[in-house]
Design an enzyme around this catalytic site. Structure first.
Site, mmCIF file in Angstrom:
data_model
loop_
_atom_site.group_PDB
_atom_site.id
_atom_site.type_symbol
_atom_site.label_atom_id
_atom_site.label_comp_id
_atom_site.label_asym_id
_atom_site.label_seq_id
_atom_site.Cartn_x
_atom_site.Cartn_y
_atom_site.Cartn_z
ATOM 1 N N ASP A 111 36.669 28.934 38.432
ATOM 2 C CA ASP A 111 37.604 30.042 38.562
ATOM 3 C C ASP A 111 38.999 29.425 38.577
ATOM 4 O O ASP A 111 39.425 28.841 39.568
ATOM 5 C CB ASP A 111 37.312 30.798 39.873
ATOM 6 C CG ASP A 111 38.400 31.820 40.206
ATOM 7 O OD1 ASP A 111 39.299 32.041 39.375
ATOM 8 O OD2 ASP A 111 38.330 32.388 41.320
ATOM 9 N N LYS A 170 49.741 30.076 35.458
ATOM 10 C CA LYS A 170 48.859 30.990 34.736
ATOM 11 C C LYS A 170 49.607 32.254 34.307
ATOM 12 O O LYS A 170 49.209 32.932 33.374
ATOM 13 C CB LYS A 170 47.691 31.353 35.654
ATOM 14 C CG LYS A 170 46.600 32.192 35.034
ATOM 15 C CD LYS A 170 45.446 32.313 36.020
ATOM 16 C CE LYS A 170 44.442 33.353 35.599
ATOM 17 N NZ LYS A 170 43.360 33.460 36.597
ATOM 18 N N GLU A 193 36.887 37.495 34.892
ATOM 19 C CA GLU A 193 36.743 37.283 36.338
ATOM 20 C C GLU A 193 35.955 38.393 37.039
ATOM 21 O O GLU A 193 35.010 38.105 37.770
ATOM 22 C CB GLU A 193 38.114 37.069 36.978
ATOM 23 C CG GLU A 193 38.655 35.682 36.653
ATOM 24 C CD GLU A 193 40.152 35.523 36.840
ATOM 25 O OE1 GLU A 193 40.775 36.418 37.444
ATOM 26 O OE2 GLU A 193 40.697 34.512 36.378
ATOM 27 N N ASP A 218 39.856 43.413 41.678
ATOM 28 C CA ASP A 218 40.227 41.998 41.819
ATOM 29 C C ASP A 218 41.747 41.863 41.853
ATOM 30 O O ASP A 218 42.415 42.043 40.838
ATOM 31 C CB ASP A 218 39.626 41.196 40.651
ATOM 32 C CG ASP A 218 39.938 39.696 40.749
ATOM 33 O OD1 ASP A 218 40.716 39.288 41.638
ATOM 34 O OD2 ASP A 218 39.400 38.931 39.927
HETATM 35 N N1 LIG Z 1 44.505 36.807 54.669
HETATM 36 C C1 LIG Z 1 45.228 37.211 53.616
HETATM 37 N N2 LIG Z 1 45.912 38.379 53.661
HETATM 38 C C2 LIG Z 1 46.660 38.774 52.618
HETATM 39 N N3 LIG Z 1 46.794 38.084 51.490
HETATM 40 C C3 LIG Z 1 46.135 36.918 51.385
HETATM 41 C C4 LIG Z 1 45.315 36.423 52.431
HETATM 42 N N4 LIG Z 1 44.797 35.248 52.029
HETATM 43 C C5 LIG Z 1 45.268 35.016 50.786
HETATM 44 N N5 LIG Z 1 46.069 36.023 50.396
HETATM 45 C C6 LIG Z 1 46.819 36.142 49.132
HETATM 46 O O1 LIG Z 1 45.930 36.138 48.044
HETATM 47 C C7 LIG Z 1 46.561 35.557 46.912
HETATM 48 C C8 LIG Z 1 45.676 34.508 46.314
HETATM 49 O O2 LIG Z 1 44.463 35.066 46.010
HETATM 50 P P1 LIG Z 1 43.445 34.293 45.064
HETATM 51 O O3 LIG Z 1 42.268 35.152 44.922
HETATM 52 O O4 LIG Z 1 43.243 32.915 45.555
HETATM 53 O O5 LIG Z 1 44.330 34.302 43.764
HETATM 54 P P2 LIG Z 1 44.089 33.782 42.306
HETATM 55 O O6 LIG Z 1 42.712 34.200 41.910
HETATM 56 O O7 LIG Z 1 45.141 34.457 41.511
HETATM 57 O O8 LIG Z 1 44.268 32.323 42.355
HETATM 58 C C9 LIG Z 1 47.856 34.966 47.390
HETATM 59 O O9 LIG Z 1 48.919 35.795 46.997
HETATM 60 C C10 LIG Z 1 47.691 34.944 48.895
HETATM 61 O O10 LIG Z 1 48.923 35.080 49.540
HETATM 62 MG MG LIG Z 2 41.189 35.160 41.159
#
Ligand SMILES: Nc1ncnc2c1ncn2[C@@H]1O[C@H](COP(=O)(O)OP(=O)(O)O)[C@@H](O)[C@H]1O
Ligand SMILES: [Mg+2]
Lengths: 523, 344
Positions: free
Chosen positions: A8, A70, A171, A193
């Site tokens: 991912d 990205k 995804e 998502d």
């Molecule tokens: N506990 C939380 N509460 C709110 N937002 C969160 C929390 N944990 C992570 N995030 C937010 O989720 C986002 C990252 O999500 P993620 O699924 O890892 O993203 P990606 O798939 O785009 O890499 C970030 O913007 C982060 O700030």
């Molecule tokens: Mg993601």
């Protein structure tokens, strides 16, 4: 044969998983974390860092630390998305020779696939360390709403990282595969998502060992980063009002604010209020100034409310395409870190009229689904079959700047459709085929995937020649197009080569360069 | 060099035998034991591909009057057999193309039969064309395909639309709620507007639009509120600039004017004042040039603006540009421009 890994490749975090003895597991990195920040940096003394190491030094080295790349991949430099990124990113984004966006770090320019490859390589290494054997094959995920160029660039990134990319998988579809693994229900599910930089919604139906995507929609430029930015703007305004100092020009202060904003946002998922303390954020004649603010969940919600509403509007459109009403959905599955925000959960629950499913880890399901798909493709067992769709309509530009749709969005792939076209002038000897992807009736408002010229058309009155254009979308969502003059039999075809995609030569060159670099590191 | 879909130019529904041939390529197949494909499956494929010109329900293996559920079930079952992913990267020889063809035809059958409207069309054309008996791949199928496919494609679009409508009905209640919310945001926006809290007003109306994006009134009002908010902000900034001027804090005055121009992008005089300060006080010739050019664009007949732009060019060492602007200024009867031009 070796293992196939599922990666991912997130905007914010990346995750790698593998199937061992039929059981999927997420592979922790050397630090014990199951996700790795999608960050890349070059230090003052020229060292290249990826993941947590890159993240740790971001504040003191913001100009040479690349995050959220990205958001740029497969886009034209002059697109509004890239221009927005240019205005908010501490690192330099420049225009490449193919009108693509490139990233300049420490005086060296990298293409977006190269930057993605640094992360993929790291994930490959994490998997190899864990498995104790080399890994070659991978399934890599992309947001469902990625267009052809973005998919091709991601595939290129895999190649640069030394991976054989078996499949580019959507995804939310991956999440659905993970959810349905070893589960034999007949049900309709919605995958919501929301990650760091992208938003996808997919509606799927499963029964009898088939996972069918009915419709998908999204926004490839919307995510947690936007939440953070709203908070930062709010803090900047507050600080300016209280102290009369505008911090907008101060890169170091901005980076600290961004980190603090994200942290507060995450805290507010579990608590009603969060404190933000940034000592010595600025100074003037009167001495140093500190920022100290209490942010409540209510304030956060008022700052981001319209973003969340925007996602619901997209869901509504997607449900319309699927021909399904909210109460027909059996399960709602939330994926991506940003869905931890209570407002997001509540609004999704309100819309579908049911609480989201609790059983999946929003950070890990996508990688697990990718690993499952890798296994499914390569093993001899009777595995679930996935029927996915193309998220965007595909067609060509026609006379008068119109867009002729040949494959509608949400059509199951792989698919091939053809249509007969003709000339607009007498004795026209060539036609230009401009291949576009998007939903607008106006050609110019859609993404141009590529163009080619079919020449040598037999002289004839306008409207007489018949040019048979056929469009093919493969299971990766990647497009190829061919055109044939039916009288002369002359044929032209392209695998559409869009903005920012690299030629095989270029990829080879980059791979060699990186190998060179690897040798240097070991010295 | 443009290209027009002949479907549009000549009307949909033209017979296109070519298309049919593409849809149903002919294969000469034999069982090949050297392939990475079970001979039993090869046999099955030979049989299936041979029957692709049969009526769609026969391809799916369902009764002519099968219900949607049965059709979907059959489609899933057959997909599990004929989807290319089942044979991923295997050595398949000619069978690779066969599998591809089979799956695409299967998909077509499913798409057309799973909607009552397209299904009726299909059944009509299948019975009238007389080739619906399924006597092998050879004769008659070209006629079937050519007369049927184009007409059905129109129906597919209609089906999508209908499906959309039925999906949207379930949203009525939610829509209503959101409209209600939008309305209350809008009302508080208007209240803020009356109370002259312009920024707050703009924020509320923006929220109203987020909840009810199709409401033209909100959009229009948003434009108005935002303009007003900008107007007020610009006025405030101009006042601050004047105050700074009084205190001889010219740098401060410049940044206020520059920002004010951002909110009043049509105000040439504002740009002109900012340009002069950028040039003489701040010493930022780039900004000065941009601002003065904007001023000239907004008021092309103002000699003084062109003269100052010329002076800025001169200061930046761009003599040709300076000359051009100063000459324009002279033509527009600016008194000081002549002397400047002589000094070039
Ligand atoms: N506990 C939380 N509460 C709110 N937002 C969160 C929390 N944990 C992570 N995030 C937010 O989720 C986002 C990252 O999500 P993620 O699924 O890892 O993203 P990606 O798939 O785009 O890499 C970030 O913007 C982060 O700030
Ligand atoms: Mg993601």
């Amino acid at each position: 044969m070796g293992h196939v890994i599922g990666i991912d490749l997130g905007t914010t975090n990346s995750c790698v998983a593998v199937l061992e003895n039929g059981q999927p597991s997420v592979i922790p990195n050397a630090g014990g974390y199951k996700t790795t920040p999608s960050m890349f940096a070059i230090t003052q003394d020229g060292k290249r860092l990826v993941g947590h190491l890159a993240k740790r030094q971001a504040i003191t080295n913001s100009k040479s630390t690349v995050y959220a790349a990205k958001r740029l991949i497969g886009r034209r430099f002059d697109s509004p998305e890239v221009q927005t990124a240019v205005s908010v990113s501490p690192y330099d984004i420049v225009e490449g020779p193919n009108e693509d966006a490139r990233i300049e770090v420490s005086g060296k320019t990298f293409t977006c696939p190269e930057v993605a490859a640094f992360i993929l390589r790291e994930m490959k290494r994490v998997a190899e360390e864990y498995l104790g054997e080399p890994v070659q094959e991978a399934v890599i995920t992309v947001p469902a709403y990625f267009n052809d160029a973005q998919r091709q660039c991601t595939k290129d990134a895999g190649k640069i990282a030394g991976l054989d990319v078996l499949r580019i998988l959507n995804e939310p579809t991956a999440a659905a595969l993970a959810y349905s693994f070893n589960r034999n229900e007949e049900e309709k599910i919605a995958i919501y998502d929301l990650g760091g930089g992208t938003f996808d919604i997919s509606i799927l139906e499963m029964s009898d060992g088939v996972v069918e995507v009915i419709a998908t929609a999204g926004n490839t430029f919307l995510g947690g980063e936007d939440f953070d930015r709203r908070i930062v703007e709010h803090l900047l305004d507050e600080f300016q009002q209280a102290e009369g100092i505008d911090l907008r020009g101060d890169a170091m202060a901005l980076q600290r604010l961004k980190d603090a904003a994200e942290k507060a946002k995450c805290d507010l998922s579990a608590r009603e209020s969060a404190e933000i303390n940034l000592p010595f954020i600025a100074s003037d004649d009167a001495g140093p100034r500190h920022l100290s603010v209490e942010l409540s969940r209510d304030t956060l919600e008022s700052l981001v409310h319209d973003i969340v509403e925007g996602t619901l509007k997209t869901i509504e459109d997607c449900m319309g395409d699927a021909g399904i009403s909210p109460d027909q959905i059996d399960q709602v599955i939330l994926v991506g870190g940003q869905t931890r925000t209570p407002l997001v959960q509540n609004r999704a629950a309100e819309y579908f009229g049911k609480r989201p499913h609790k059983g999946v880890n929003p950070d890990e399901v996508v990688a697990i689904g990718a690993a499952i798909q890798g296994e499914t493709l390569t093993s001899e067992e009777e595995n679930p079959l996935l029927l996915d769709v193309t998220p965007l309509s595909l067609g060509i530009a026609t006379f008068g700047g119109h867009f002729a749709r040949l494959i509608e969005r949400n059509t199951t792939v792989p698919v091939c459709k053809s249509h007969v076209f003709t000339t607009t002038r007498d004795n026209q000897s060539a036609v230009k085929i401009r291949v576009l992807q998007g939903e607008s009736e106006t050609a110019a408002e859609n993404d141009l995937l590529g163009e080619f010229v079919l020449g040598g058309i037999r002289p004839a009155r306008k409207g007489e020649p018949e040019i048979d254009v056929s469009f093919d979308i493969d299971a990766n969502g990647i497009v190829s197009v061919s055109a044939r003059d039916t009288t002369t039999g002359k044929k032209q075809s392209i695998t559409v080569n869009a903005t920012g995609t690299l030629s095989d030569d270029e990829i080879q060159q980059i791979i060699e360069e990186q190998e060179l670099y690897e040798v240097q590191l070991k010295e | 060099m443009d290209c027009v879909p002949s479907g549009e130019a000549q009307g949909e529904g033209q017979a296109r035998p070519r298309q049919t041939r593409r849809d149903l390529p002919q294969f000469e197949l034999e069982i090949d034991e050297s392939l990475d494909l079970d001979p039993k499956i090869q046999e099955e494929l030979i049989e299936f591909v041979g029957g692709l010109s049969r009526p769609y329900h026969e391809i799916l293996g369902v009764a002519p009057d099968a219900d949607t559920r049965a059709i979907k079930k059959a489609y899933f079952q057959k997909s599990k057999r004929f989807h290319p992913d089942r044979y991923f990267r295997k050595n398949l020889g000619e069978y690779e193309a066969v599998i591809d063809t089979c799956f695409k035809r299967l998909l077509e059958a499913y798409e057309l039969l799973s909607d009552p409207a397209t299904r009726a069309e299909v059944q009509k054309s299948e019975t009238s064309s007389g080739s619906a008996t399924g006597d092998g791949p050879s004769s008659g199928d070209a006629a079937t395909g050519s007369s049927k496919t184009p007409r059905v494609s129109g129906a597919v679009a209609a089906r999508r639309l209908r499906r959309r409508m039925s999906g949207l009905q379930g949203h009525k209640k939610i829509r209503q709620e959101r409209k209600q919310k939008a309305k209350s945001f809008f009302e508080s926006g208007i209240a803020a507007f009356r109370g002259e809290r312009w920024l707050e007003a703009a924020g509320s109306v923006r929220l109203a639009i987020a909840f009810d994006p199709d409401n033209e009134v909100y959009r229009e009002e948003f434009g108005k509120v935002q303009r007003k908010a900008h107007e007020m902000r610009a006025a405030q900034l101009q006042k601050q600039a004047d105050a700074a001027m009084d205190l001889r804090d010219l740098g401060e005055a410049f940044s206020h004017l520059e920002e004010a121009f951002h909110y009043r992008p049509f105000d040439g005089e504002l740009a002109f004042r900012a340009a002069q300060l950028a040039w003489q006080v701040v010493g930022d010739l780039h900004k000065a040039k941009d601002l003065a050019s904007s001023a000239c664009e907004l008021e092309p007949e103002n000699g003084a603006y062109h003269r100052v732009l010329g002076q800025i060019y001169k200061a930046a060492g761009l003599a040709a540009n300076a000359k051009r602007e100063l000459e324009t200024a002279v033509r527009l009867k600016d008194k000081e421009a002549k002397a400047e031009l002589r000094g070039l």
